[in-house]
Enzyme design. Structure first.
Site, PDB file in Angstrom:
ATOM      1  N   ASP A 181     -25.852  36.143 -21.654  1.00 51.85           N
ATOM      2  CA  ASP A 181     -25.226  37.288 -20.990  1.00 51.85           C
ATOM      3  C   ASP A 181     -24.113  37.810 -21.890  1.00 51.85           C
ATOM      4  O   ASP A 181     -23.957  37.370 -23.031  1.00 51.85           O
ATOM      5  CB  ASP A 181     -24.706  36.877 -19.597  1.00 51.85           C
ATOM      6  CG  ASP A 181     -23.424  36.056 -19.690  1.00 51.85           C
ATOM      7  OD1 ASP A 181     -23.120  35.538 -20.798  1.00 51.85           O
ATOM      8  OD2 ASP A 181     -22.732  35.932 -18.682  1.00 51.85           O
TER       9      ASP A 181
ATOM     10  N   LYS B 119     -32.844  37.629 -19.398  1.00 51.58           N
ATOM     11  CA  LYS B 119     -31.660  36.895 -18.959  1.00 51.58           C
ATOM     12  C   LYS B 119     -31.827  36.398 -17.522  1.00 51.58           C
ATOM     13  O   LYS B 119     -31.611  35.226 -17.225  1.00 51.58           O
ATOM     14  CB  LYS B 119     -30.414  37.784 -19.054  1.00 51.58           C
ATOM     15  CG  LYS B 119     -29.130  37.035 -18.757  1.00 51.58           C
ATOM     16  CD  LYS B 119     -28.002  37.931 -18.367  1.00 51.58           C
ATOM     17  CE  LYS B 119     -28.048  38.215 -16.884  1.00 51.58           C
ATOM     18  NZ  LYS B 119     -26.920  38.975 -16.368  1.00 51.58           N
TER      19      LYS B 119
END
Ligand code: SF4
Length: 214
Positions: free
Chosen positions: A139, A121
């Site tokens: 996320d 991420k």
């Protein structure tokens, strides 16, 4: 799961709701962004911005973080969750930047993910926001929204969510869509109290319809 066509229609509606969505982590360069994203794990962007306002005045380069005592760095970010681990990772990350990358943030996913505290991420956000590479970071907001809308299954992991979204959204829109999905999850399809009663996607959203009947 809903069809790709329907999913893209929903993502288009979200894009219309948040046309100006962008990264809310304050930063002036790729290095500051990397530190800010690392700090943002399980923490709000607002809190990270409060901390980095003074942090980035005190520490400007990887050398600054390497030189400081761990305890002092921990004190500087104490109001952020997981500050002990995050302090250690920041120091390790900065050591690696100096040893392997001439003190610069690397420009590839593989190199970024070799740094302490940097997962997929974080690497995606840095590649997209700092270097303008199409990337779609998943996320907590992106994952929740995608699952509530039926774009993904509840049991899917973050890699499956990323793969499905990337297979639906045209590549040139990945980075913008990432921010738009985050804004939609942060300000509309909120974790604890989604605004289903005023949601333009309610008609096609099974989760929303379930919630409205409850
Ligand atoms: Fe989220 Fe509710 Fe809208 Fe569905 S209807 S996307 S659960 S706000």
């Amino acid at each position: 799961m809903i069809s790709k066509k329907k999913a893209l229609e929903m993502i288009d509606v979200i894009a219309d709701m948040f046309p100006d969505a962008e990264c809310e982590l304050k930063h002036d360069n790729a290095f500051e962004l990397t530190i800010a994203v690392l700090l943002s794990a399980q923490c709000t962007d607002n809190l990270v911005n409060k901390v980095t306002r003074s942090l980035f005045k005190k520490y400007k380069t990887p050398e600054d973080y390497v030189k400081v005592d761990l305890e002092e760095l921990q004190d500087d970010i104490r109001s952020i969750g997981l500050y002990r681990n995050k302090s250690k990772n920041i120091k390790k990350l900065c050591e690696s930047l100096l040893e392997k990358f001439d003190g610069e943030v690397p420009h590839t996913h593989k190199e970024l993910e070799s740094l302490a505290g940097v997962g997929r991420k974080t690497a995606n956000v840095v590649m997209s926001v700092a270097f303008g590479e199409p990337s779609l970071a998943v996320d907590t907001h992106v994952e929740r929204v995608s699952k509530r809308l039926g774009i993904n299954r509840w049991k899917d992991n973050v890699t499956q969510v990323e793969d499905r979204l990337c297979s639906i959204i045209p590549k040139e829109r990945w980075s913008k869509s990432h921010h738009q999905l985050i804004f939609f999850g942060r300000y509309h399809c909120i974790a604890r109290k989604p605004k289903c009663d005023i949601c333009p996607l309610l008609e096609d959203c099974r989760e929303g319809q379930k919630r409205m009947k409850a």
